[in-house]
Design an enzyme around this catalytic site. Sequence first.
Site, PDB file in Angstrom:
ATOM      1  N   GLY A  60       1.162  -1.592  -0.124  1.00 50.56           N
ATOM      2  CA  GLY A  60       0.165  -0.214   0.106  1.00 50.56           C
ATOM      3  C   GLY A  60       0.936   1.462  -0.041  1.00 50.56           C
ATOM      4  O   GLY A  60       2.314   1.656   0.288  1.00 50.56           O
ATOM      5  N   CYS A  61       0.272   2.420  -0.080  1.00 47.60           N
ATOM      6  CA  CYS A  61       1.164   4.006  -1.031  1.00 47.60           C
ATOM      7  C   CYS A  61       1.748   3.996   0.910  1.00 47.60           C
ATOM      8  O   CYS A  61       2.790   4.405   0.687  1.00 47.60           O
ATOM      9  CB  CYS A  61       0.265   4.602  -1.464  1.00 47.60           C
ATOM     10  SG  CYS A  61      -1.419   5.053  -1.081  1.00 47.60           S
ATOM     11  N   TYR A  62      -0.067   4.382   1.918  1.00 47.82           N
ATOM     12  CA  TYR A  62       1.019   4.944   2.975  1.00 47.82           C
ATOM     13  C   TYR A  62       1.419   3.646   3.384  1.00 47.82           C
ATOM     14  O   TYR A  62       2.746   4.302   4.518  1.00 47.82           O
ATOM     15  CB  TYR A  62      -0.238   4.873   4.064  1.00 47.82           C
ATOM     16  CG  TYR A  62      -1.180   6.203   3.236  1.00 47.82           C
ATOM     17  CD1 TYR A  62      -1.193   7.884   3.855  1.00 47.82           C
ATOM     18  CD2 TYR A  62      -2.880   5.984   3.755  1.00 47.82           C
ATOM     19  CE1 TYR A  62      -1.394   8.501   3.518  1.00 47.82           C
ATOM     20  CE2 TYR A  62      -3.947   7.394   3.372  1.00 47.82           C
ATOM     21  CZ  TYR A  62      -3.120   8.263   3.226  1.00 47.82           C
ATOM     22  OH  TYR A  62      -3.741   9.055   3.277  1.00 47.82           O
TER      23      TYR A  62
END
Lengths: 336, 336, 336, 336
Positions: free
Chosen positions: A144-146
């Site tokens: 995931g990006c976060y």
Amino acid sequence: MIRVGVYGATGYAGFELVKLLHAHGQVEIGFASSESHTGKRLCEVYPTPLDYPLVAPSEAPLGDVDVAFLCTPHGVSAKLAAAVLGKGVKCIDFSADLRLHDLATYETWYTKHTAPELLPEAVYGLCEVYRERIAGARLIANPGCYTATALLALYPAARAGWLPDGPVIIDAKSGVSGAGVKPTDTTHFCSVHGNLSTYNVGHKHRHVPEIEQELAEYSGHACRIVFTPHLLPVSRGILETIYLTTPPEVTLEALHACYSSQYAGEPFVQLLPLGQGSTLAHVVNTNRCTISLHSAGAPGEFIIVSVLDNLLKGAGGQAVQNMNIMFGLPETMGLE
Amino acid sequence: MIRVGVYGATGYAGFELVKLLHAHGQVEIGFASSESHTGKRLCEVYPTPLDYPLVAPSEAPLGDVDVAFLCTPHGVSAKLAAAVLGKGVKCIDFSADLRLHDLATYETWYTKHTAPELLPEAVYGLCEVYRERIAGARLIANPGCYTATALLALYPAARAGWLPDGPVIIDAKSGVSGAGVKPTDTTHFCSVHGNLSTYNVGHKHRHVPEIEQELAEYSGHACRIVFTPHLLPVSRGILETIYLTTPPEVTLEALHACYSSQYAGEPFVQLLPLGQGSTLAHVVNTNRCTISLHSAGAPGEFIIVSVLDNLLKGAGGQAVQNMNIMFGLPETMGLE
Amino acid sequence: MIRVGVYGATGYAGFELVKLLHAHGQVEIGFASSESHTGKRLCEVYPTPLDYPLVAPSEAPLGDVDVAFLCTPHGVSAKLAAAVLGKGVKCIDFSADLRLHDLATYETWYTKHTAPELLPEAVYGLCEVYRERIAGARLIANPGCYTATALLALYPAARAGWLPDGPVIIDAKSGVSGAGVKPTDTTHFCSVHGNLSTYNVGHKHRHVPEIEQELAEYSGHACRIVFTPHLLPVSRGILETIYLTTPPEVTLEALHACYSSQYAGEPFVQLLPLGQGSTLAHVVNTNRCTISLHSAGAPGEFIIVSVLDNLLKGAGGQAVQNMNIMFGLPETMGLE
Amino acid sequence: MIRVGVYGATGYAGFELVKLLHAHGQVEIGFASSESHTGKRLCEVYPTPLDYPLVAPSEAPLGDVDVAFLCTPHGVSAKLAAAVLGKGVKCIDFSADLRLHDLATYETWYTKHTAPELLPEAVYGLCEVYRERIAGARLIANPGCYTATALLALYPAARAGWLPDGPVIIDAKSGVSGAGVKPTDTTHFCSVHGNLSTYNVGHKHRHVPEIEQELAEYSGHACRIVFTPHLLPVSRGILETIYLTTPPEVTLEALHACYSSQYAGEPFVQLLPLGQGSTLAHVVNTNRCTISLHSAGAPGEFIIVSVLDNLLKGAGGQAVQNMNIMFGLPETMGLE
């Protein structure tokens, strides 16, 4: 030439991925699929000269490709991954379906899993941590990006044994492309421009269990985070301001030395010199994660500022980096 | 106290109108209706402390109010206006339904008219032009936002007999709120931010016949415009750059004197001194239209830059100005 | 490998140029100079990992390079170009010093010329028009950003003999990087954000004589333009909305066919199909100019929408394209 | 009518103040001074119809006014305040000169104090805390913008005895107007747009000692904060995300009840219902501070999101609120 297929090519991450693959040099795009734009060409959906036809996912010629990228939502991806692997095709999945090792955790935070039998095989695709496993993998769960932003910021400290028992506070800010291409009240220009807002405050965002899973792996003990995502009035980029308490004897210089040693030689992690601070401008339109370290004003209290482009190092660029490793190509190919 | 009702209170123009009416001083809001948010309160839909309940349009207590504002789409408004007038309630309509005098023109550009019998009575609500008629009107057609910007910019020249036979070119730029509150691909933050685009280029936008109708009225002869709307990466405001060819003996000074004389005493039209240029910042969050005049470099060739806030002087503010005139209140009440 | 030097590497255009040259593949950067940041490294001035040292212009090792790029202001460039050529080094100048063939015109619009003897030799560096001359040139005057946008939009019509005697109206909108890196009241974030403004309205901007010079060359007769630049709240990109009157028998289809034939095979000009419109998003961060053609609603009246990235096709990218041609490299090298 | 003077009327806060005072109803502006624009009129400096002449500070007719607002920098203000009081004129100062009670602290964080004899008399102008003292004051130190946001967010918890011994983490985000009107590299549009950056990370920003002073007052014990300011790509507004650890028995409902009771009846503090989150859009262009409370996922761990408009409740609006109290006017006059 590696032949690739892209499912979900008209989402933001999918479109970025197609642009990277198109310019890669060692890749040929066998198909690009789109549920919502089947039958159009990519240049009719985005302002681009790239004119790949968009096929229905069900008609994608899987037999023609060596690897498939799944830029598809959770719930859809796992089932599709099973089909892809079943054809002997490698698979890099952008969704959360294969990131969490624990089925119950997945089903608590997401939904009924559609292919739990794949979980043992899936390799978590954070190259700076799992490079060897990625090299031998058939199935990658792209982070995931976060999560990627947080993990790269905390990995060296975790390995050094410096993560606290108490919570690590992650104050996260993301550009709007992180919310996806589907228009909603939240992503309307007039809702975002001139504004700043929070959502899923505290311990509610779905990237929380993913971050906690990985931090536990790296540190060897359970870790709790507090996580506050904010929606920024920018199109792309994530900046996380992370409040870390270490044993009091750890100095800022020691922390910096630890990070410097961990990331020496990493092509896509940039550790700034002490005194400089990471900004979105360091990373937007690149595959880099840039990290800066700061004292919080007391012994053992630090602030880490970590940034990346959510569509590149946080999605499409990371995926290409994974592909390069899986196929024995130079890891930076097509990413500089 | 005037009692008012607002239909369509949760669109951008409706919400601005409610804020103006709430702070007006001589107004009490009898009802605010919303098709899409029936049953909620306004403060649940927008970040505001105003907590008016949102009733279904069909349950709005029309009998309780002196005037109703229709912030409803074309097609819906005309029929509703007929119902409002039928109850003896005055009506100010934001849609295009009652702006075009010619039924055939309306039906060419829009759709089948739902209450053509109202057309003769409706007064075009541009206060600076039709103040007397507005004072005695029961039914007002509030001007379109692009239209108001253009008409205030060209009215003095038209009255002076200086509009050309050839086309007047209007290069128009609008903020995103002009596209309405409904989320679409076009209004997604990532589509607009950092971007500029055109739409309905040339002679296709629905405000074209409205501008041409009024210019013909003011000048006494048919007028043709070329009209290029652009979508600006701002939330609110319209700027129109207008290319006007007059008889060659008209000087910039004469043009300025003509405008200055026409607009002396107008509280909501600001004519800038020669040498200054209108900007959105002059007008955003105000009920003003600001106009600057420039030479295009040859005799009789001029550029007029006209700006207003599309939600205020281009919609809600204009409507309140109309209401003030209709009810004999000071024209600027609640608008400064 | 071509060895290059960059004067003025810390302006916006200079920095973009350095990034292009760094990634070019057939180029080695011999020096990067900066008047205002002498002694620093590039990564201390911009958020970039590129760490070229910034030398004083007077200490740039000219003898080491094959070509020098002058990203320097008018007045400075011409004198510097003379010095560069004097060392036998080729020269690509970003300023206006060598763009206007007529000395008197230059001195009317700019200032006393510092090296008028270079004017006869300088080749105007618009590759799509002057490719052959550029191939043999020692000295290139890189076009202005507004100019390139307008010229690529009008070149095919001019060659076809379709430019009018009357004025061509160019309504131009530019991102803020066009105003340069020096902070001023005009470029303060709070002056620009949420705003739109005009400047140098009518026939006053310094790119006017440059556009008129070139249009006269292409069409064979004097041409007058009306030119209104606007400052957009975006960082980069120019969009020009151009109002062109041709002989009335020219149809939209004929116009499109003319442009299509002219630009077939041009790698950096994209002509959109009829019905689509150019947007900044088509070109930002690319070396392309994208052009769309539209009817203005009457025979022989057209609107051309032309866009490019002012720092790439409008400056640094155009310069690299010129360099590629001058040195016999593939024209697209380092630009895709 | 109260006669007022404004020093520093052409800074962002000064200009907002003048607009508020102009529309106030019970105020007459006796003078507006500007160091940098002496001799111009306000409408030549900002896009506004307000045309107050701008006098030199040294020529401001102090004898004509009842109260002077000092929108002047620290170092300048204290000396000016002494002069103002010496004429028998009340004084509201926007700088930090009179905010810190402890001279040594001031001189550590700022500079040599120019009028330390005023410190005992100055009242800290946070109306929700010091309303009674403000009513009787001659000299007000208007709070810093970051400070006001933090203090209103923490005051009820501090009074309840719920501030921890350990640090309170304040992750603060501000619009660019907070950096002042002077153009710098940092405030250049191209530096900010699409970007997010930090500055003075940890315990370095000058508002730190001001926040710590006040929290100690409210809680009765020393308090330490960690403070990370970020520069947001918006013009105005501050959002602070505050991480508070209370005794574990404090529930979210108890915290909300405490805040609700403290702020009941406060016209300019809006406590959101549980489940909603504060956004900049709640407060921009208003004099409100909006606060929301959230669980951080464990007992006694909370997140407070506090927002205000840095130029209004964080500067000019707060100052008018102070003036209203000082002169016995309704506290909300001119602020709604």
